[in-house]
Write a protein that holds these residues in place. Structure first.
Motif, PDB file in Angstrom:
ATOM      1  N   SER A  70      50.830  38.150  40.933  1.00 52.15           N
ATOM      2  CA  SER A  70      49.555  38.855  41.036  1.00 52.15           C
ATOM      3  C   SER A  70      49.767  40.219  41.674  1.00 52.15           C
ATOM      4  CB  SER A  70      48.548  38.045  41.862  1.00 52.15           C
ATOM      5  OG  SER A  70      48.959  37.963  43.213  1.00 52.15           O
ATOM      6  N   SER A  72      47.183  43.092  43.700  1.00 57.55           N
ATOM      7  CA  SER A  72      45.852  43.382  44.232  1.00 57.55           C
ATOM      8  C   SER A  72      45.742  44.854  44.596  1.00 57.55           C
ATOM      9  CB  SER A  72      45.577  42.519  45.471  1.00 57.55           C
ATOM     10  OG  SER A  72      45.672  41.142  45.150  1.00 57.55           O
ATOM     11  N   LEU A  81      42.985  36.699  47.921  1.00 54.91           N
ATOM     12  CA  LEU A  81      43.482  36.061  46.701  1.00 54.91           C
ATOM     13  C   LEU A  81      44.450  34.933  47.021  1.00 54.91           C
ATOM     14  CD1 LEU A  81      43.644  35.998  43.612  1.00 54.91           C
ATOM     15  CD2 LEU A  81      45.434  37.738  43.737  1.00 54.91           C
ATOM     16  N   LEU A 110      39.773  30.859  40.013  1.00 53.26           N
ATOM     17  CA  LEU A 110      40.167  31.885  40.985  1.00 53.26           C
ATOM     18  C   LEU A 110      39.165  33.035  40.990  1.00 53.26           C
ATOM     19  CD1 LEU A 110      44.026  32.162  40.406  1.00 53.26           C
ATOM     20  CD2 LEU A 110      42.916  31.413  42.502  1.00 53.26           C
ATOM     21  N   HIS A 111      38.817  33.500  39.799  1.00 56.00           N
ATOM     22  CA  HIS A 111      37.898  34.624  39.695  1.00 56.00           C
ATOM     23  C   HIS A 111      36.530  34.281  40.282  1.00 56.00           C
ATOM     24  CE1 HIS A 111      35.164  37.446  37.432  1.00 56.00           C
ATOM     25  NE2 HIS A 111      36.046  38.283  37.931  1.00 56.00           N
ATOM     26  N   ILE A 114      36.672  34.128  44.188  1.00 54.90           N
ATOM     27  CA  ILE A 114      37.021  35.348  44.918  1.00 54.90           C
ATOM     28  C   ILE A 114      35.985  36.457  44.720  1.00 54.90           C
ATOM     29  CG2 ILE A 114      38.352  36.653  43.195  1.00 54.90           C
ATOM     30  CD1 ILE A 114      40.498  37.016  45.348  1.00 54.90           C
ATOM     31  N   PHE A 124      42.258  42.883  40.529  1.00 59.51           N
ATOM     32  CA  PHE A 124      43.573  42.252  40.629  1.00 59.51           C
ATOM     33  C   PHE A 124      44.046  41.830  39.246  1.00 59.51           C
ATOM     34  CE2 PHE A 124      40.660  38.686  41.024  1.00 59.51           C
ATOM     35  CZ  PHE A 124      41.269  37.648  40.342  1.00 59.51           C
TER      36      PHE A 124
END
Length: 269
Positions: A70, A72, A81, A110-111, A114, A124
């Motif tokens: 990932s 960011s 994250l 995850l999206h 966050i 990200f």
């Protein structure tokens, strides 16, 4: 003169080989002992805020290996994250990871989790991949920046671009689907973060570079990529962004079970 010149070249060659061995010995080998895979990795810190995060994880029964990469746009988002990633992944079972579409489902979760930590201008990128050792099938969801390349043994590399834009507060979760690559023993997989791809001149330049280094060992290949990133910079300068370089080679027999059949001994009579 010719003999003296040849001796000098031989000494220089020996010195260069010694320097290469010393340099390789000093480089950290982060991912070692992963069954069925040879892995080389380099990370170059960049000037910008935020940065790359990369890690591997194996299932308890060693049936699969997962990769997360990932990037960011800020340090605060990077920490958020990682925290969300841990919360989401700790709930997953081995069976869930091996289901078709699992990587896409995890990225969506995850999206969603966050969103509260995302600022209006923050974003990200993420690559989440799972490799099954049973059949060497790589399933992945790849959004944002970066690039992925795969070459079956003896064949040129093929480019696999991200499947969608960076994840942001305004981005609506879409039905991207999950991509797959059927790996083969001795096949090679190259993964670059967005910073590394940009520093190397884009996907087209990376493919041309891969043509020239395809026959080298993994460590030499990754070192050449790092050299190409650092060579335009001054001695104390840093790349504009974090650069993560990963190279994988599937070892022979990594996804298959080898059965030895005893040969019949001929009767000498």
């Amino acid at each position: 003169l010719s003999a003296s010149f040849s001796d000098t070249l031989e000494h220089l060659r020996s010195d260069l080989e010694l320097a290469e061995r010393l340099q390789k010995g000093k480089l950290p080998r982060r991912f070692t002992g992963v069954k069925g895979l040879e892995i080389a990795q380099r990370y170059l810190v960049g000037n910008r805020s935020g940065g790359d995060y990369c890690d591997l994880a194996e299932t308890k029964d060693e049936s699969a290996v997962s990769l997360v990469l990932s990037n960011s746009s800020s340090y605060g988002l990077c920490n958020a994250l990682l925290s969300v990633l841990m919360r989401v992944c700790v709930k997953l079972t081995v069976d869930q990871l091996e289901q078709v579409g699992a990587t896409t489902d995890v990225v969506k979760r995850l999206h969603q989790e966050i969103l509260s930590a995302l600022g209006e201008k923050e974003y990200f990128s993420i690559l989440l991949a799972t490799l099954s050792r049973k059949d060497l099938l790589l399933r992945f969801t790849f959004l944002g920046e970066g690039s992925l390349y795969y070459a079956p043994p003896g064949q040129p590399f093929q480019y696999y671009p991200p499947m969608g834009p960076v994840m942001s507060h305004s981005d609506l979760v879409q039905e991207w689907g999950e991509a797959q690559i059927q790996l083969q023993p001795q096949g090679r997989l190259i993964v670059l973060s967005g910073g590394a791809e940009a520093a190397l001149g884009g996907a087209g330049a990376v493919l041309k570079l891969l043509e020239t280094v395809q026959q080298r060992g993994l460590v030499d290949l990754v070192n050449e990529f790092a050299y190409q990133i650092k060579s335009p910079l001054g001695q104390d300068d840093l790349p504009d962004r974090d650069c993560t370089l990963l190279a994988f080679q599937v070892l022979v027999g990594a996804g298959t079970r080898l059965v030895q059949v005893p040969m019949r001994v001929q009767d000498e009579s």
